[in-house]
Motif scaffolding. Structure first.
Motif, PDB file in Angstrom:
ATOM      1  N   GLU A 131       2.653   1.642  -3.417  1.00  0.00           N
ATOM      2  CA  GLU A 131       1.745   2.094  -4.483  1.00  0.00           C
ATOM      3  C   GLU A 131       1.392   3.568  -4.326  1.00  0.00           C
ATOM      4  O   GLU A 131       1.246   4.284  -5.329  1.00  0.00           O
ATOM      5  CB  GLU A 131       0.477   1.233  -4.488  1.00  0.00           C
ATOM      6  N   ARG A 132       1.301   4.043  -3.082  1.00  0.00           N
ATOM      7  CA  ARG A 132       1.042   5.480  -2.858  1.00  0.00           C
ATOM      8  C   ARG A 132       2.215   6.321  -3.365  1.00  0.00           C
ATOM      9  O   ARG A 132       2.028   7.331  -4.054  1.00  0.00           O
ATOM     10  CB  ARG A 132       0.790   5.762  -1.369  1.00  0.00           C
ATOM     11  N   LEU A 138      -5.241   3.716  -9.605  1.00  0.00           N
ATOM     12  CA  LEU A 138      -4.674   4.578  -8.564  1.00  0.00           C
ATOM     13  C   LEU A 138      -4.225   5.921  -9.124  1.00  0.00           C
ATOM     14  O   LEU A 138      -4.176   6.911  -8.407  1.00  0.00           O
ATOM     15  CB  LEU A 138      -3.494   3.884  -7.874  1.00  0.00           C
ATOM     16  N   THR A 139      -3.872   5.934 -10.391  1.00  0.00           N
ATOM     17  CA  THR A 139      -3.566   7.202 -11.069  1.00  0.00           C
ATOM     18  C   THR A 139      -3.694   6.985 -12.566  1.00  0.00           C
ATOM     19  O   THR A 139      -3.541   5.869 -13.055  1.00  0.00           O
ATOM     20  CB  THR A 139      -2.162   7.729 -10.723  1.00  0.00           C
ATOM     21  N   ASP A 189       0.830  -1.208   0.000  1.00  0.00           N
ATOM     22  CA  ASP A 189       0.000   0.000   0.000  1.00  0.00           C
ATOM     23  C   ASP A 189       0.860   1.252   0.000  1.00  0.00           C
ATOM     24  O   ASP A 189       0.613   2.203  -0.763  1.00  0.00           O
ATOM     25  CB  ASP A 189      -0.931   0.006   1.219  1.00  0.00           C
ATOM     26  N   ARG A 190       1.879   1.227   0.870  1.00  0.00           N
ATOM     27  CA  ARG A 190       2.774   2.394   0.954  1.00  0.00           C
ATOM     28  C   ARG A 190       3.502   2.616  -0.370  1.00  0.00           C
ATOM     29  O   ARG A 190       3.607   3.739  -0.871  1.00  0.00           O
ATOM     30  CB  ARG A 190       3.771   2.160   2.099  1.00  0.00           C
ATOM     31  N   GLU A 235       2.053   8.877  -6.701  1.00  0.00           N
ATOM     32  CA  GLU A 235       2.443  10.294  -6.610  1.00  0.00           C
ATOM     33  C   GLU A 235       3.518  10.623  -7.642  1.00  0.00           C
ATOM     34  O   GLU A 235       3.484  11.682  -8.277  1.00  0.00           O
ATOM     35  CB  GLU A 235       2.936  10.624  -5.188  1.00  0.00           C
TER      36      GLU A 235
END
Length: 499
Positions: free
Chosen positions: A313-314, A362-363, A310-311, A318
């Motif tokens: 992928e964040r 996610l983006t 999760d971290r 970004e």
């Protein structure tokens, strides 16, 4: 008034190119007009050759091979031509980069970097031309001496794709020339300009007529004619696995010509929890977005350890949001246009499929409006399962699918769960882990804590359905040779028939 963009004057009328046979330019009766994928204006007109033109080009290459005007030269003389060609490319670097951008849509900064790599390919191949050698066997007893000679395979047909028109050309041509072979090249119809420009550069460098010939047109007619031609000794094809398979059939149905194939990829990037996650995220963003993801070695499957997934992928999302997409003539642009309308539709179709099959965006996930041209935002999907289309099929666009793993064995199994085996990358500061993955994942190119690194000194190519053979490096010269075993007996023969 000429239209300008970022200090570059766009062509007022398309540049017309002929095709090149036996050291002379010819003009086709029918022309193909190419529009810039980023500026929506016509930039080149190239000839649509006929199968008879292919016959002429192969005949020129055959004569140039058989009379030994090239193969008969010392390696040092061939090296001299290749080094002068490297200088010719260096002198025309900006011109070549401009035509790559106009026809392909890639960013100008990237195009210039690719041309520097192309210069290095010619310089490396020049050294290889001098160093190419066979073997001797002095261990067969006093009366028998053995040698293995390396001889050029003959006339090579070279079919190149639209994603790296000049780079893939230059990862092949100088190494093929170093071996002593002659060539008939068929570039992708939409990106033929720089392959034709190379004809003038090689001629100026002193390459004899007939050694490098270029025919232009569609893959379906001209590419097929080259693949089926009975007087072509070897075919080198770079492109999709599906078309690669048709080259195998064409070879089998004609003269069983030797094949070199660099085909598709669905390449894993494996990230362990102990990796430098910022570095790995930057590598993953670059690996999927370089050349707009239109890259056979794009790292399109992210396989990340669950404890940091999760971290990670964040961080990655970004980074991907900050990628500069737009006019490829802007020196700050990192991702340019999608090269063809058909490829644009294909990529958007896969994005729609990913959403429909339940993966989370996610983006990205959309086309971008940049005034003119075709652009797609770098896209990251999470929650991807191995059965999804975006997990299994080569998208050839800036679309990254993320998978999670718990154990090293699971990471390796996920990485190998593909029909392809072109490239792979692992990110870990644990040497045991990194080396274990490197040795067990089946791929022809591997990167540890980096991505798309390396130069023309080392060989490139694929495992499994990613292709046959190797390009670049000394192996990339040997690929275009045949090995001939020679035995020489000394002294009198021990007679089989008693006197």
């Amino acid at each position: 008034m000429h239209e300008m963009t970022h200090g570059v004057t766009l062509p007022k009328t398309p540049r017309e190119f002929g095709f090149f046979i036996n050291g002379a330019w010819r003009r086709g009766r029918e022309l193909f007009e190419r529009n810039s994928p980023s500026h929506d204006l016509p930039v080149t007109r190239t000839s649509r050759c006929t199968p008879e033109d292919v016959d002429d080009a192969v005949a020129a290459a055959r004569l140039a091979f058989e009379d030994r005007r090239w193969a008969g030269l010392p390696g040092g003389a061939r090296a001299g031509v290749l080094l002068r060609a490297a200088e010719g490319i260096r002198r025309r670097r900006d011109e070549i980069a401009t035509w790559e951008v106009l026809e392909n849509g890639k960013p100008i900064a990237q195009a210039r970097g690719e041309i520097d790599h192309c210069i290095a390919c010619f310089e490396t191949a020049a050294g290889a031309a001098r160093l190419l050698h066979g073997e001797s066997f002095n261990n067969l007893g006093d009366n028998l001496f053995g040698m293995v000679l390396r001889e050029p395979v003959g006339v090579v047909g070279l079919i190149t794709p639209w994603n790296f028109p000049f780079l893939i050309l230059c990862e092949r041509v100088p190494f093929i020339l170093a071996s002593g072979c002659t060539l008939v090249v068929k570039p992708a119809e939409v990106t033929s300009a720089t392959t034709l420009i190379l004809a003038d550069i090689l001629t100026d460098a002193g390459l004899p007529a007939g050694v490098y010939n270029v025919v232009t047109g569609t893959g379906r007619s001209i590419g097929q004619a080259l693949a089926e031609h009975r007087d072509v000794d070897m075919l080198s094809f770079t492109g999709s696995t599906a078309v690669g398979r048709s080259c195998v059939h064409a070879s089998g149905d004609s003269n069983l010509k030797k094949l070199g194939l660099e085909l598709g990829g669905k390449n894993p990037i494996i990230v362990f929890a102990d990796a430098n996650l910022e570095d790995a995220a930057d590598g993953a963003a670059f690996g999927i977005s370089f050349n707009t993801g239109q890259c056979c070695v794009s790292s399109s499957r992210l396989i990340v350890e669950r404890t940091v997934a999760d971290r990670f992928e964040r961080i990655l999302a970004e980074k991907m949001k900050k990628i500069r997409v737009g006019d490829p003539f802007d020196p700050q642009t990192q991702v340019g246009a999608i090269t063809t309308a058909a490829q644009n539709e294909t990529i958007l179709g896969y994005i729609a499929k990913g959403k429909a099959e339940g993966a989370r965006v996610l983006t990205g996930g959309d086309a971008l409006e940049c005034g003119k041209g075709r652009y797609i935002a770098p896209t990251l999907f999470s929650g991807v399962t191995p059965s999804m289309s975006i997990a299994r099929e080569e998208i050839f666009g800036p679309v990254l699918s993320s998978f999670h793993f718990d154990t090293l064995d699971e990471a390796i199994a996920l990485a190998n769960d593909t029909v392809y085996g072109l490239a792979a990358s692992v990110w870990s500061k644990n040497i045991d882990q990194a080396l274990c993955v490197t040795r067990r994942v089946r791929a022809g190119r591997f990167w540890v804590n980096t991505i798309m690194a390396g130069g023309p000194e080392t060989p490139t190519g694929g495992f499994k359905q990613s292709g046959w053979g190797r390009e670049t490096g000394l192996l990339g010269v040997e690929e275009y040779t045949q090995a001939k075993s020679v035995h020489i007996e000394t002294g009198d023969r021990s007679h089989w028939i008693a006197s």
